[in-house]
Design an enzyme around this catalytic site. Structure first.
Site, PDB file in Angstrom:
ATOM      1  N   ARG A 217       7.411  -1.206  -2.421  1.00  0.00           N
ATOM      2  CA  ARG A 217       7.093  -2.306  -1.510  1.00  0.00           C
ATOM      3  C   ARG A 217       8.362  -2.704  -0.771  1.00  0.00           C
ATOM      4  O   ARG A 217       9.455  -2.779  -1.374  1.00  0.00           O
ATOM      5  CB  ARG A 217       6.565  -3.524  -2.268  1.00  0.00           C
ATOM      6  CG  ARG A 217       5.105  -3.434  -2.664  1.00  0.00           C
ATOM      7  CD  ARG A 217       4.172  -3.510  -1.451  1.00  0.00           C
ATOM      8  NE  ARG A 217       2.783  -3.476  -1.825  1.00  0.00           N
ATOM      9  CZ  ARG A 217       2.038  -2.364  -1.895  1.00  0.00           C
ATOM     10  NH1 ARG A 217       2.564  -1.189  -1.586  1.00  0.00           N
ATOM     11  NH2 ARG A 217       0.765  -2.426  -2.240  1.00  0.00           N
ATOM     12  N   GLU A 246       5.598  -5.601   7.344  1.00  0.00           N
ATOM     13  CA  GLU A 246       4.767  -4.552   7.958  1.00  0.00           C
ATOM     14  C   GLU A 246       3.774  -5.230   8.903  1.00  0.00           C
ATOM     15  O   GLU A 246       3.306  -6.319   8.603  1.00  0.00           O
ATOM     16  CB  GLU A 246       4.026  -3.771   6.868  1.00  0.00           C
ATOM     17  CG  GLU A 246       5.031  -3.031   5.988  1.00  0.00           C
ATOM     18  CD  GLU A 246       4.400  -2.185   4.895  1.00  0.00           C
ATOM     19  OE1 GLU A 246       3.173  -2.050   4.860  1.00  0.00           O
ATOM     20  OE2 GLU A 246       5.158  -1.658   4.080  1.00  0.00           O
ATOM     21  N   HIS A 264       4.048   3.323   5.957  1.00  0.00           N
ATOM     22  CA  HIS A 264       3.239   3.044   4.755  1.00  0.00           C
ATOM     23  C   HIS A 264       2.129   4.093   4.650  1.00  0.00           C
ATOM     24  O   HIS A 264       0.938   3.769   4.587  1.00  0.00           O
ATOM     25  CB  HIS A 264       2.657   1.622   4.777  1.00  0.00           C
ATOM     26  CG  HIS A 264       2.337   1.105   3.399  1.00  0.00           C
ATOM     27  ND1 HIS A 264       2.473  -0.211   3.033  1.00  0.00           N
ATOM     28  CD2 HIS A 264       1.865   1.748   2.292  1.00  0.00           C
ATOM     29  CE1 HIS A 264       2.113  -0.359   1.767  1.00  0.00           C
ATOM     30  NE2 HIS A 264       1.727   0.816   1.302  1.00  0.00           N
TER      31      HIS A 264
HETATM   32  O1  LIG Z   1       0.610   0.935  -1.053  1.00  0.00           O
HETATM   33  C1  LIG Z   1      -0.330   1.416  -1.586  1.00  0.00           C
HETATM   34  C2  LIG Z   1      -0.901   0.927  -2.813  1.00  0.00           C
HETATM   35  O2  LIG Z   1      -0.446  -0.126  -3.297  1.00  0.00           O
HETATM   36  O3  LIG Z   1      -1.829   1.557  -3.333  1.00  0.00           O
END
Ligand SMILES: O=CC(=O)O
Length: 304
Positions: A217, A246, A264
């Site tokens: 993250r 984001e 992402h």
């Molecule tokens: O970022 C993707 C997830 O958390 O599955």
């Protein structure tokens, strides 16, 4: 879901609204852009009929679990289904950052050639430090083994069994991992403890020329501090799939030639998405049949 904003979502779940008698929510990460966080503000507003939220993703930092637990609402995330796609993306970013492949691509697309590119580095002989050795961290370790790192070390809340460690060395002190790693690879969840875990102070403890990879993250790293450390050269290069705000990475990450970047995209593949949706649906089905979720979030394990 047809709501188009948090306000509309709140109207929709309120008495008389179109979702006022829902029992289960099946949600995707992208819905946070519409509903905002599932937080304490929503707690008094959830329909009394709502019993479970099944999230189609591993990270659930946009869901505050405590107020939902107080309302008796069970929450599941998914674990295994995100692992291969995320770890593959991590490997791409790690090699790309070590070898300057993003810069290579820019140069060649602009009509240039290899003489314009400084020599990069191979993984062999380096120390890989994995921060967080859950399913994704271990899959990153597995993909890194054939690259001939000198050593793979990891930091985790607790030490793994030797079978799970598979030769990776446990360091009980995070500062030690910063001190010895040539590549710091982030695979821990975002929560209050890990928010800005990698700040200017942590970066200063890392080796000069360190390579950082993050597919976990964005907000685990203080993005401004990272940009500053890239500019001084203390951090040599980074591979990033996730960003603090984001969908807007820090503008200087977009222009810095030592940054390999994807939007992402860790699980943005047909196979991953299929497995993820199936896993979330299996939670929905299990809840309907048994009143229990298969993969409840850790905070709720054993509670319902
Ligand atoms: O970022 C993707 C997830 O958390 O599955």
């Amino acid at each position: 879901m047809e709501s188009t904003s948090r306000e509309e979502f709140i109207r929709d779940i309120s008495p008389g609204g179109r979702y006022s008698s829902i029992a289960i929510i099946w949600r995707r990460f992208a819905s946070v852009n519409i509903t905002g966080r599932l937080d304490a503000e929503l707690a008094p507003l959830w329909p009394k009929t709502l019993k479970a939220i099944c999230h189609t993703g591993a990270g659930y930092d946009h869901i505050d679990i405590a107020p939902l637990t107080e309302c008796g609402i069970q929450v599941s995330n998914i674990t295994d289904a995100v692992v291969p796609g995320t770890a593959d993306t991590n490997l791409y970013l790690m090699l790309g950052a070590l070898r300057n492949f993003s810069f290579c691509e820019r140069v060649v697309r602009n009509g240039g050639w290899i003489d314009q590119i400084p020599l990069a580095h191979d993984p062999r002989g380096k120390v890989l430090g994995i921060l967080g050795m859950g399913g994704i961290g271990r899959a990153v370790r597995d993909r890194a083994i054939p690259l001939n790192f000198d050593k793979i070390v990891y930091y985790n809340r607790s030490r793994l069994s030797p079978e799970l460690e598979k030769g990776a060395e446990y360091v009980s002190d995070l500062d030690k991992l910063y001190e010895i790693s040539d590549v710091v690879n982030i695979n821990c969840p975002l929560n209050k403890e890990t928010h800005h875990l990698i700040d200017a102070t942590a970066l200063a403890k890392m080796k000069k020329g360190v390579v950082i990879v993050n597919t976990a993250r964005g907000a685990i790293i203080d993005e401004q501090a990272l940009v500053d450390a890239l500019e001084t050269g203390h951090v040599r290069s980074v591979g990033l799939d996730v960003f603090e705000h984001e969908p807007r990475p820090h503008p200087k990450l977009l222009t810095n030639e030592n940054v390999v970047i994807v939007p992402h995209a860790g699980t943005h593949a047909v196979e991953s998405r299929t497995d993820m949706e199936m896993a979330a649906l299996e939670n929905v089905i299990s809840f309907i049949k048994t009143g229990k979720l298969i993969t409840p979030v850790p905070e709720q394990r054993g509670l319902f």
